[in-house]
Write an enzyme that holds these catalytic residues in place. Structure first.
Site, PDB file in Angstrom:
ATOM      1  N   LYS A  61       0.828  -1.216   0.000  1.00 63.08           N
ATOM      2  CA  LYS A  61       0.000   0.000   0.000  1.00 63.08           C
ATOM      3  C   LYS A  61       0.856   1.258   0.000  1.00 63.08           C
ATOM      4  O   LYS A  61       0.556   2.216  -0.710  1.00 63.08           O
ATOM      5  CB  LYS A  61      -0.930   0.031   1.219  1.00 63.08           C
ATOM      6  CG  LYS A  61      -2.140  -0.875   1.083  1.00 63.08           C
ATOM      7  CD  LYS A  61      -3.187  -0.517   2.138  1.00 63.08           C
ATOM      8  CE  LYS A  61      -4.221  -1.615   2.269  1.00 63.08           C
ATOM      9  NZ  LYS A  61      -5.137  -1.399   3.402  1.00 63.08           N
ATOM     10  N   LYS A  92      -5.731 -10.943  -6.258  1.00 67.04           N
ATOM     11  CA  LYS A  92      -6.931 -11.160  -5.437  1.00 67.04           C
ATOM     12  C   LYS A  92      -7.987 -10.107  -5.773  1.00 67.04           C
ATOM     13  O   LYS A  92      -7.658  -8.974  -6.148  1.00 67.04           O
ATOM     14  CB  LYS A  92      -6.578 -11.122  -3.948  1.00 67.04           C
ATOM     15  CG  LYS A  92      -6.240  -9.749  -3.443  1.00 67.04           C
ATOM     16  CD  LYS A  92      -6.141  -9.677  -1.920  1.00 67.04           C
ATOM     17  CE  LYS A  92      -5.798  -8.228  -1.543  1.00 67.04           C
ATOM     18  NZ  LYS A  92      -5.471  -7.984  -0.176  1.00 67.04           N
ATOM     19  N   LYS A 124     -10.994  -3.988  -3.693  1.00 64.19           N
ATOM     20  CA  LYS A 124     -11.664  -2.739  -4.100  1.00 64.19           C
ATOM     21  C   LYS A 124     -10.700  -1.825  -4.847  1.00 64.19           C
ATOM     22  O   LYS A 124     -11.129  -0.928  -5.559  1.00 64.19           O
ATOM     23  CB  LYS A 124     -12.281  -2.046  -2.893  1.00 64.19           C
ATOM     24  CG  LYS A 124     -11.321  -1.757  -1.779  1.00 64.19           C
ATOM     25  CD  LYS A 124     -12.027  -1.656  -0.427  1.00 64.19           C
ATOM     26  CE  LYS A 124     -10.994  -1.805   0.680  1.00 64.19           C
ATOM     27  NZ  LYS A 124     -11.490  -2.390   1.893  1.00 64.19           N
TER      28      LYS A 124
HETATM   29  P1  TYM Z   1     -10.718  -6.076   4.933  1.00 62.27           P
HETATM   30  O1  TYM Z   1     -11.768  -5.089   5.333  1.00 62.27           O
HETATM   31  O2  TYM Z   1      -9.739  -5.673   3.900  1.00 62.27           O
HETATM   32  O3  TYM Z   1     -11.393  -7.416   4.455  1.00 62.27           O
HETATM   33  C1  TYM Z   1     -12.402  -8.072   5.215  1.00 62.27           C
HETATM   34  C2  TYM Z   1     -12.216  -9.574   5.109  1.00 62.27           C
HETATM   35  O4  TYM Z   1     -12.324 -10.005   3.740  1.00 62.27           O
HETATM   36  C3  TYM Z   1     -11.229 -10.838   3.419  1.00 62.27           C
HETATM   37  N1  TYM Z   1     -10.929 -10.696   1.974  1.00 62.27           N
HETATM   38  C4  TYM Z   1     -10.844 -11.707   1.125  1.00 62.27           C
HETATM   39  N2  TYM Z   1     -10.988 -13.040   1.286  1.00 62.27           N
HETATM   40  C5  TYM Z   1     -10.862 -13.824   0.188  1.00 62.27           C
HETATM   41  N3  TYM Z   1     -10.594 -13.335  -1.054  1.00 62.27           N
HETATM   42  C6  TYM Z   1     -10.431 -12.019  -1.268  1.00 62.27           C
HETATM   43  N4  TYM Z   1     -10.174 -11.553  -2.480  1.00 62.27           N
HETATM   44  C7  TYM Z   1     -10.555 -11.139  -0.149  1.00 62.27           C
HETATM   45  N5  TYM Z   1     -10.466  -9.790   0.007  1.00 62.27           N
HETATM   46  C8  TYM Z   1     -10.695  -9.544   1.314  1.00 62.27           C
HETATM   47  C9  TYM Z   1     -10.097 -10.329   4.283  1.00 62.27           C
HETATM   48  O5  TYM Z   1      -9.083 -11.288   4.434  1.00 62.27           O
HETATM   49  C10 TYM Z   1     -10.822 -10.024   5.567  1.00 62.27           C
HETATM   50  O6  TYM Z   1     -10.945 -11.187   6.356  1.00 62.27           O
HETATM   51  N6  TYM Z   1      -7.354  -5.774   8.633  1.00 62.27           N
HETATM   52  C11 TYM Z   1      -8.628  -6.345   8.263  1.00 62.27           C
HETATM   53  C12 TYM Z   1      -9.758  -5.975   9.199  1.00 62.27           C
HETATM   54  C13 TYM Z   1      -9.488  -6.212  10.649  1.00 62.27           C
HETATM   55  C14 TYM Z   1      -9.493  -7.464  11.330  1.00 62.27           C
HETATM   56  C15 TYM Z   1      -9.237  -7.173  12.679  1.00 62.27           C
HETATM   57  C16 TYM Z   1      -9.676  -8.776  10.914  1.00 62.27           C
HETATM   58  C17 TYM Z   1      -9.236  -5.247  11.584  1.00 62.27           C
HETATM   59  N7  TYM Z   1      -9.080  -5.814  12.797  1.00 62.27           N
HETATM   60  C18 TYM Z   1      -9.151  -8.177  13.678  1.00 62.27           C
HETATM   61  C19 TYM Z   1      -9.609  -9.790  11.887  1.00 62.27           C
HETATM   62  C20 TYM Z   1      -9.341  -9.490  13.220  1.00 62.27           C
HETATM   63  C21 TYM Z   1      -9.008  -5.865   6.871  1.00 62.27           C
HETATM   64  O7  TYM Z   1      -8.570  -4.817   6.437  1.00 62.27           O
HETATM   65  O8  TYM Z   1      -9.943  -6.603   6.239  1.00 62.27           O
END
Ligand code: TYM
Length: 332
Positions: free
Chosen positions: A112, A195, A198
């Site tokens: 990023k 992957k 967005k």
């Molecule tokens: P975020 O908001 O980017 O994504 C939310 C969840 O979606 C999953 N994900 C995917 N899984 C499969 N294929 C894909 N292409 C794909 N894109 C996204 C992500 O792995 C995620 O599980 N840092 C985290 C949010 C967070 C969090 C936490 C998660 C903050 N605190 C504590 C677990 C525990 C995030 O940015 O997810």
């Protein structure tokens, strides 16, 4: 009962199919038999610039989608991260246990920040994984359902939990990632080596759950495949087709083997058309349920107030223990 915790960012309003299949669907299953905590992570969202009104709106839309996807506030604790001040408070303590180089090795940060350039990369983005560590440890989570892209952050979580436990005294549960392989990484429909995300190069590769299902059907039908014609599974040589098969399998419940047999003698068009229909069958009622929650802001507020209260009951106990162990003078 195991303690389960996870979070999702409210940044883009609509979740995408990767978020749903990679994470949210597991959240719904896991609430049945576990003590589950799920949150919309607005503190994480502001690591990149957000329009305030839009952030607030996107947070509500995110909560509504989680309810629309099947989270039940009677079975899980659903809340907004900023409603629980302990997250930021524990993050500070964990920041002070994290090596600078250790944080600099996080691949998501490297990707990023490389895209943004150092001038627009915030210190918040740098310590983002440490806030996530705090999110997980505050609730003493046993399992964290996420997609593959979050694995490294959970390794950091375990490392920091162990470091705290050995430097002070055993305090934190070491959490395990819960990443079912079949849906761990849903790929972009236009670039099946990347992957679904967005920030994809082309919007045509991204299935946004709140889009008109007709638009999503078009995207499925123009998904990139290969010049072969046989529907078969090979992640390397047939990444596009394999991704479509995995999505189909996740939505239909049929195994990849069953699907390959089902599409024998048929071409890619048949797979894409069937997938578009299958997706529409799921997404139309999902959108209706989500809209119903958006039309009832008082109910949404009630759910979130209850969620924040339940979350704080757990978070405040952990934080008080941590403050005591690190040697802060407890207020009289
Ligand atoms: P975020 O908001 O980017 O994504 C939310 C969840 O979606 C999953 N994900 C995917 N899984 C499969 N294929 C894909 N292409 C794909 N894109 C996204 C992500 O792995 C995620 O599980 N840092 C985290 C949010 C967070 C969090 C936490 C998660 C903050 N605190 C504590 C677990 C525990 C995030 O940015 O997810």
């Amino acid at each position: 009962r195991l303690r389960v915790l996870s979070g999702i960012q409210p940044t883009s309003g609509s979740f995408h199919l990767g978020n749903y299949l990679g994470a949210v669907r597991q959240w719904v299953d896991l609430q049945e038999t576990n003590d589950a905590f799920y949150m919309v992570v607005d503190l994480h969202a502001i690591t990149v610039a957000q329009d305030p009104a839009q952030l607030r709106e996107n947070t509500r839309i995110s909560v509504a989608q989680l309810l629309g996807a099947g989270l039940d506030p009677e079975r899980c604790t659903l809340f907004v991260q900023s409603h629980v001040p302990e997250h930021a408070q524990l993050a500070w303590v964990m920041n002070c246990l994290t090596g600078f180089g250790e944080a600099a090795r996080m691949t998501q940060f490297k990707d990023k920040s490389a895209k943004q350039g150092t001038d627009s990369t915030t210190v918040g983005l740098f310590t983002y994984p440490v806030l996530m560590v705090a999110d997980v440890l505050l609730y003493q989570a046993d399992a964290v359902p996420v997609g593959e892209d979050q694995r490294q952050h959970l390794e950091l979580t375990r490392d920091l939990a162990e470091r705290f436990n050995s430097r002070y005294q055993p305090t934190f549960t070491l959490p395990k990632p819960y990443i079912p392989k079949a849906t761990a990484k849903i790929m972009d429909l236009q670039d099946p080596t990347a992957k679904m995300s967005k920030s994809a190069a082309s919007p045509k590769g991204l299935i946004s759950l709140l889009d008109d299902p007709k638009l999503s059907a078009k995207k499925f039908k123009s998904a990139v495949t290969d010049t072969d014609t046989v529907v078969s599974y090979d992640e390397e040589k047939k990444a596009g087709v394999s991704n479509l098969l995995r999505i189909h399998s996740a939505l239909s419940g049929q195994s990849i083997e069953q699907l390959v047999a089902h599409f024998e003698g048929k071409m890619y068009g048949a797979l894409k058309t069937e997938l578009a229909e299958l997706y529409a069958e799921w997404v139309v009622p999902f959108q209706q349920r989500t809209q119903a929650y958006l039309d009832d802001p008082a109910e949404l507020d009630r759910v979130l107030a209850l969620g924040a209260e339940k979350a704080r009951e757990v978070a405040s106990v952990t934080l008080a223990t941590v403050f005591d162990r690190v040697g802060f003078l407890l207020p009289a």
